[in-house]
Design a protein around this motif. Sequence first.
Motif, PDB file in Angstrom:
ATOM      1  N   ASP A   1      -3.671   5.163   0.493  1.00  0.00           N
ATOM      2  CA  ASP A   1      -3.084   4.399   1.578  1.00  0.00           C
ATOM      3  C   ASP A   1      -4.170   3.835   2.495  1.00  0.00           C
ATOM      4  O   ASP A   1      -4.128   2.673   2.891  1.00  0.00           O
ATOM      5  CB  ASP A   1      -2.129   5.292   2.371  1.00  0.00           C
ATOM      6  CG  ASP A   1      -1.173   4.499   3.232  1.00  0.00           C
ATOM      7  OD1 ASP A   1      -0.946   3.318   2.931  1.00  0.00           O
ATOM      8  OD2 ASP A   1      -0.629   5.076   4.195  1.00  0.00           O
TER       9      ASP A   1
ATOM     10  N   ALA B   1       0.818  -1.213   0.000  1.00  0.00           N
ATOM     11  CA  ALA B   1       0.000   0.000   0.000  1.00  0.00           C
ATOM     12  C   ALA B   1       0.852   1.263   0.000  1.00  0.00           C
ATOM     13  O   ALA B   1       0.533   2.235  -0.682  1.00  0.00           O
ATOM     14  CB  ALA B   1      -0.925  -0.006   1.211  1.00  0.00           C
ATOM     15  N   GLY B   2       1.925   1.271   0.752  1.00  0.00           N
ATOM     16  CA  GLY B   2       2.785   2.449   0.822  1.00  0.00           C
ATOM     17  C   GLY B   2       3.412   2.786  -0.519  1.00  0.00           C
ATOM     18  O   GLY B   2       3.552   3.954  -0.879  1.00  0.00           O
TER      19      GLY B   2
ATOM     20  N   ARG C   1       2.146   2.002  -3.517  1.00  0.00           N
ATOM     21  CA  ARG C   1       1.105   2.528  -4.403  1.00  0.00           C
ATOM     22  C   ARG C   1       0.778   3.973  -4.074  1.00  0.00           C
ATOM     23  O   ARG C   1       0.601   4.798  -4.964  1.00  0.00           O
ATOM     24  CB  ARG C   1      -0.159   1.675  -4.316  1.00  0.00           C
ATOM     25  CG  ARG C   1       0.014   0.317  -4.966  1.00  0.00           C
ATOM     26  CD  ARG C   1      -1.279  -0.406  -5.058  1.00  0.00           C
ATOM     27  NE  ARG C   1      -1.775  -0.685  -3.708  1.00  0.00           N
ATOM     28  CZ  ARG C   1      -2.890  -1.319  -3.453  1.00  0.00           C
ATOM     29  NH1 ARG C   1      -3.643  -1.752  -4.433  1.00  0.00           N
ATOM     30  NH2 ARG C   1      -3.274  -1.534  -2.215  1.00  0.00           N
ATOM     31  N   ALA C   2       0.723   4.287  -2.791  1.00  0.00           N
ATOM     32  CA  ALA C   2       0.428   5.661  -2.389  1.00  0.00           C
ATOM     33  C   ALA C   2       1.556   6.590  -2.805  1.00  0.00           C
ATOM     34  O   ALA C   2       1.310   7.705  -3.274  1.00  0.00           O
ATOM     35  CB  ALA C   2       0.213   5.731  -0.881  1.00  0.00           C
ATOM     36  N   ALA C   3       2.787   6.142  -2.655  1.00  0.00           N
ATOM     37  CA  ALA C   3       3.933   6.967  -3.040  1.00  0.00           C
ATOM     38  C   ALA C   3       3.952   7.211  -4.549  1.00  0.00           C
ATOM     39  O   ALA C   3       4.214   8.324  -5.007  1.00  0.00           O
ATOM     40  CB  ALA C   3       5.239   6.311  -2.592  1.00  0.00           C
TER      41      ALA C   3
ATOM     42  N   ALA D   1      -2.954  10.537  -2.050  1.00  0.00           N
ATOM     43  CA  ALA D   1      -2.035   9.511  -1.570  1.00  0.00           C
ATOM     44  C   ALA D   1      -2.503   8.959  -0.226  1.00  0.00           C
ATOM     45  O   ALA D   1      -2.457   7.749   0.006  1.00  0.00           O
ATOM     46  CB  ALA D   1      -0.624  10.076  -1.454  1.00  0.00           C
ATOM     47  N   ALA D   2      -2.956   9.838   0.655  1.00  0.00           N
ATOM     48  CA  ALA D   2      -3.451   9.397   1.954  1.00  0.00           C
ATOM     49  C   ALA D   2      -4.698   8.536   1.780  1.00  0.00           C
ATOM     50  O   ALA D   2      -4.864   7.514   2.468  1.00  0.00           O
ATOM     51  CB  ALA D   2      -3.754  10.602   2.842  1.00  0.00           C
TER      52      ALA D   2
ATOM     53  N   ALA E   1      -5.985   1.030   0.689  1.00  0.00           N
ATOM     54  CA  ALA E   1      -5.155  -0.180   0.647  1.00  0.00           C
ATOM     55  C   ALA E   1      -5.154  -0.867   2.005  1.00  0.00           C
ATOM     56  O   ALA E   1      -5.178  -2.091   2.092  1.00  0.00           O
ATOM     57  CB  ALA E   1      -3.729   0.178   0.228  1.00  0.00           C
ATOM     58  N   ALA E   2      -5.151  -0.079   3.084  1.00  0.00           N
ATOM     59  CA  ALA E   2      -5.205  -0.662   4.430  1.00  0.00           C
ATOM     60  C   ALA E   2      -6.546  -1.369   4.630  1.00  0.00           C
ATOM     61  O   ALA E   2      -6.592  -2.445   5.225  1.00  0.00           O
ATOM     62  CB  ALA E   2      -4.997   0.418   5.473  1.00  0.00           C
TER      63      ALA E   2
END
Length: 79
Positions: free
Chosen positions: A70, A6-7, A9-11, A66-67, A73-74
Amino acid sequence: MTRRPAGVRAAVAALVLAGAALLTACGPAGHADSGQGAGAGAGAGAADSSQVQDLQHKVDAAESAAAQADADAADDGNG
């Protein structure tokens, strides 16, 4: 196709949005050395301020996206 954490993908989403924001904020408008004559720099301060505000809104939107990615994804990982 492999799943990215997830991190990551967010980045990636944040980088893509920030890159797009930078590309759309850059241009010949308001730059004295753009080859548009001696008066091209007139009012550049106001244009620069407007561009900075616009870019800040775009960066804020990228960070928010992005948040959200994230968080999504969580949620996917918990379900």
